[in-house]
Design a protein around this motif. Sequence first.
Motif, mmCIF file in Angstrom:
data_model
loop_
_atom_site.group_PDB
_atom_site.id
_atom_site.type_symbol
_atom_site.label_atom_id
_atom_site.label_comp_id
_atom_site.label_asym_id
_atom_site.label_seq_id
_atom_site.Cartn_x
_atom_site.Cartn_y
_atom_site.Cartn_z
ATOM 1 N N ALA A 19 0.794 -1.220 0.000
ATOM 2 C CA ALA A 19 0.000 0.000 0.000
ATOM 3 C C ALA A 19 0.832 1.280 0.000
ATOM 4 O O ALA A 19 0.279 2.378 -0.040
ATOM 5 N N SER A 20 2.160 1.143 0.013
ATOM 6 C CA SER A 20 2.992 2.345 0.100
ATOM 7 C C SER A 20 2.986 3.132 -1.204
ATOM 8 O O SER A 20 3.417 2.630 -2.250
ATOM 9 N N MET A 21 2.536 4.378 -1.127
ATOM 10 C CA MET A 21 2.508 5.201 -2.342
ATOM 11 C C MET A 21 3.936 5.493 -2.811
ATOM 12 O O MET A 21 4.178 5.722 -3.988
ATOM 13 N N PHE A 52 -7.126 7.763 -2.508
ATOM 14 C CA PHE A 52 -8.276 8.669 -2.456
ATOM 15 C C PHE A 52 -9.481 8.021 -1.767
ATOM 16 O O PHE A 52 -10.176 8.656 -0.975
ATOM 17 N N HIS A 53 -9.720 6.764 -2.061
ATOM 18 C CA HIS A 53 -10.872 6.082 -1.459
ATOM 19 C C HIS A 53 -10.737 6.068 0.073
ATOM 20 O O HIS A 53 -11.688 6.331 0.807
ATOM 21 N N ALA A 54 -9.518 5.805 0.543
ATOM 22 C CA ALA A 54 -9.264 5.799 1.994
ATOM 23 C C ALA A 54 -9.450 7.201 2.575
ATOM 24 O O ALA A 54 -10.071 7.379 3.623
ATOM 25 N N TYR A 55 -8.904 8.217 1.886
ATOM 26 C CA TYR A 55 -9.060 9.598 2.358
ATOM 27 C C TYR A 55 -10.544 9.966 2.403
ATOM 28 O O TYR A 55 -11.027 10.550 3.377
ATOM 29 N N GLU A 56 -11.271 9.619 1.339
ATOM 30 C CA GLU A 56 -12.693 9.993 1.250
ATOM 31 C C GLU A 56 -13.508 9.314 2.352
ATOM 32 O O GLU A 56 -14.387 9.933 2.950
ATOM 33 N N THR A 57 -13.206 8.052 2.594
ATOM 34 C CA THR A 57 -13.958 7.314 3.610
ATOM 35 C C THR A 57 -13.643 7.838 5.003
ATOM 36 O O THR A 57 -14.546 8.089 5.802
ATOM 37 N N CYS A 58 -12.360 8.020 5.289
ATOM 38 C CA CYS A 58 -11.974 8.522 6.626
ATOM 39 C C CYS A 58 -12.418 9.965 6.832
ATOM 40 O O CYS A 58 -12.783 10.360 7.935
ATOM 41 N N GLY A 59 -12.381 10.738 5.753
ATOM 42 C CA GLY A 59 -12.717 12.155 5.882
ATOM 43 C C GLY A 59 -14.163 12.470 5.574
ATOM 44 O O GLY A 59 -14.612 13.600 5.732
ATOM 45 N N ASN A 60 -14.895 11.474 5.126
ATOM 46 C CA ASN A 60 -16.310 11.653 4.786
ATOM 47 C C ASN A 60 -16.501 12.819 3.813
ATOM 48 O O ASN A 60 -17.241 13.783 4.090
ATOM 49 N N LYS A 105 -7.904 -2.286 -0.650
ATOM 50 C CA LYS A 105 -6.825 -2.853 0.166
ATOM 51 C C LYS A 105 -6.056 -1.725 0.866
ATOM 52 O O LYS A 105 -5.582 -1.882 1.989
ATOM 53 N N VAL A 106 -5.944 -0.585 0.194
ATOM 54 C CA VAL A 106 -5.303 0.566 0.830
ATOM 55 C C VAL A 106 -6.119 0.973 2.064
ATOM 56 O O VAL A 106 -5.563 1.225 3.138
ATOM 57 N N TYR A 107 -7.446 1.008 1.899
ATOM 58 C CA TYR A 107 -8.310 1.385 3.025
ATOM 59 C C TYR A 107 -8.155 0.382 4.175
ATOM 60 O O TYR A 107 -8.066 0.779 5.346
ATOM 61 N N ASP A 108 -8.081 -0.908 3.853
ATOM 62 C CA ASP A 108 -7.874 -1.925 4.896
ATOM 63 C C ASP A 108 -6.568 -1.662 5.635
ATOM 64 O O ASP A 108 -6.481 -1.791 6.860
ATOM 65 N N PHE A 109 -5.537 -1.291 4.872
ATOM 66 C CA PHE A 109 -4.230 -0.992 5.463
ATOM 67 C C PHE A 109 -4.328 0.222 6.387
ATOM 68 O O PHE A 109 -3.753 0.244 7.474
ATOM 69 N N VAL A 110 -5.066 1.244 5.949
ATOM 70 C CA VAL A 110 -5.241 2.444 6.771
ATOM 71 C C VAL A 110 -5.908 2.071 8.097
ATOM 72 O O VAL A 110 -5.535 2.592 9.164
ATOM 73 N N LEU A 111 -6.877 1.157 8.053
ATOM 74 C CA LEU A 111 -7.537 0.725 9.292
ATOM 75 C C LEU A 111 -6.538 0.052 10.235
ATOM 76 O O LEU A 111 -6.581 0.256 11.448
ATOM 77 N N ILE A 112 -5.618 -0.732 9.653
ATOM 78 C CA ILE A 112 -4.573 -1.360 10.468
ATOM 79 C C ILE A 112 -3.681 -0.283 11.095
ATOM 80 O O ILE A 112 -3.335 -0.333 12.280
ATOM 81 N N LEU A 113 -3.336 0.729 10.300
ATOM 82 C CA LEU A 113 -2.490 1.809 10.806
ATOM 83 C C LEU A 113 -3.191 2.575 11.928
ATOM 84 O O LEU A 113 -2.588 2.913 12.943
ATOM 85 N N LYS A 114 -4.483 2.822 11.718
ATOM 86 C CA LYS A 114 -5.232 3.576 12.721
ATOM 87 C C LYS A 114 -5.213 2.830 14.052
ATOM 88 O O LYS A 114 -5.005 3.424 15.114
ATOM 89 N N LYS A 115 -5.377 1.517 13.957
ATOM 90 C CA LYS A 115 -5.365 0.703 15.179
ATOM 91 C C LYS A 115 -3.986 0.760 15.822
ATOM 92 O O LYS A 115 -3.847 0.943 17.028
ATOM 93 N N HIS A 116 -2.969 0.628 14.976
ATOM 94 C CA HIS A 116 -1.592 0.599 15.454
ATOM 95 C C HIS A 116 -1.217 1.896 16.156
ATOM 96 O O HIS A 116 -0.518 1.893 17.170
#
Lengths: 224, 219
Positions: free
Chosen positions: B12-14, B164-172, B204-215
């Motif tokens: 997932a690393s850009m 972008f999908h991860a940003y949009e979902t987290c940022g609504n 999958k990027v969004y799933d990774f972001v969720l892991i990071l948020k938890k971490h």
Amino acid sequence: MAEEVKLFRTWSSGYALRIVWALKLKGIEYETIFEDLTNKSPSLLQYNPIHGKVPVLVHDGKPVCESLVILEYVDETWKHNPLLPQDPYEKSMARFWANFGDDKLMKSIWQLFIAREKDQDVAAVEALENLKLVEEQLKGKKFFHGETVGYLDLAFGWFADFVSILEEIMSLKLVDGERFPHLSSWIQHFIDAPVIRDCWPPRDKMIIKFQVMRENYLAAATPK
Amino acid sequence: MDGEVILLDAYASMFGMRLRIALAEKGVKYEYREENLPKKSPFLFQMNPIHKKVPVLIHNGKPICESLIALQYIDEVWHDKNPLLPSDPYKRAQARLWADFVDQKVHILGRKIWSAKGEEQEAAKKEFIEALKVLEGELGEKPYFGGEEFGYVDVALIPFYSWFHAYETCGNFKIGTQCPKFVAWAKRCMQRESVSKSLADPEKVYDFVLILKKHFGVE
């Protein structure tokens, strides 16, 4: 056709000094425009609209910003007396350490400089760790790239000057010859190197400037 | 010929995506090694002792860290095929500045969007859109940032599209509707095989972001 090269800078900026050195080492004629950052000239804002920062190099009317980007521009435009190594790997290492100098070393030195007395020991830990890494890079070398001054020396040039200013203002020894023999030796060689030695800003003015800056930071940090 | 090329990376690393794209553009054969972030392997610590981050490009045993530095390295070593940086020094300087803008603005603001809350998040969203609009301005009517050809700035920026999908979902919020020119450019880039094969799947990027948020303990 004569080339027109202008450098917008402040008298004290270590970033700008990088460009002054580069241009002088390559024997490029240029005009200096000193900026007062509290009262930026329309020209500067025209050439660097996004950040309005100095230094800005303007070559035949075209502006280049960010000192490390300018250094590479100068090196690629005037190819004699090259500053960067030719080998792609060595070039990558030079870029890496220049970034390290700006991102990690400078920040940690600055944090130490503005730390309150009770926080100095903690701030010193990171600064010293970063200094050790730079010390490693200088083993067996007079300058960062070998026998002659190059890109990384110019990138770290601010440090050669600022260390003694910090040490005088804070009455402490940061780069001592025992712990950092290679770094100490590099500082001595660099400060006195031809071309380099002619460009340092006046030390007394620098001491006053940074003393005032430090006092302002400490005053702002003190709880009322 | 190419020598031994290893890319130490995370799916997932850009920043890793930048190097995957560049290596694909140049047709370089390499070994891909996945780091299981946020856990970091001893090999990563050995290859990047100072920053301990991916990606690391390892060419004939020598590590090159920092994605923009490695990107320039790839362009210089494999300079014959699909050059990414222009040859003119002024245009090269502009390309480097814009790639730096991507790191300073798009990346840092994007990170705040998924990791911050409340006012800080709102401010980050607003500044993020502003940064994209600045980039739209720089792009203008050109197909790519460098002009007619896909190049350095495009490679530096396009991986963020997969986030972008991860940003949009987290940022609504929605990014595409506010920056249609940006999306048009991104879709153009996605038509290149080097890009479509290198970018991570947005889910999958969004799933990774969720892991990071938890971490990092971010809710």
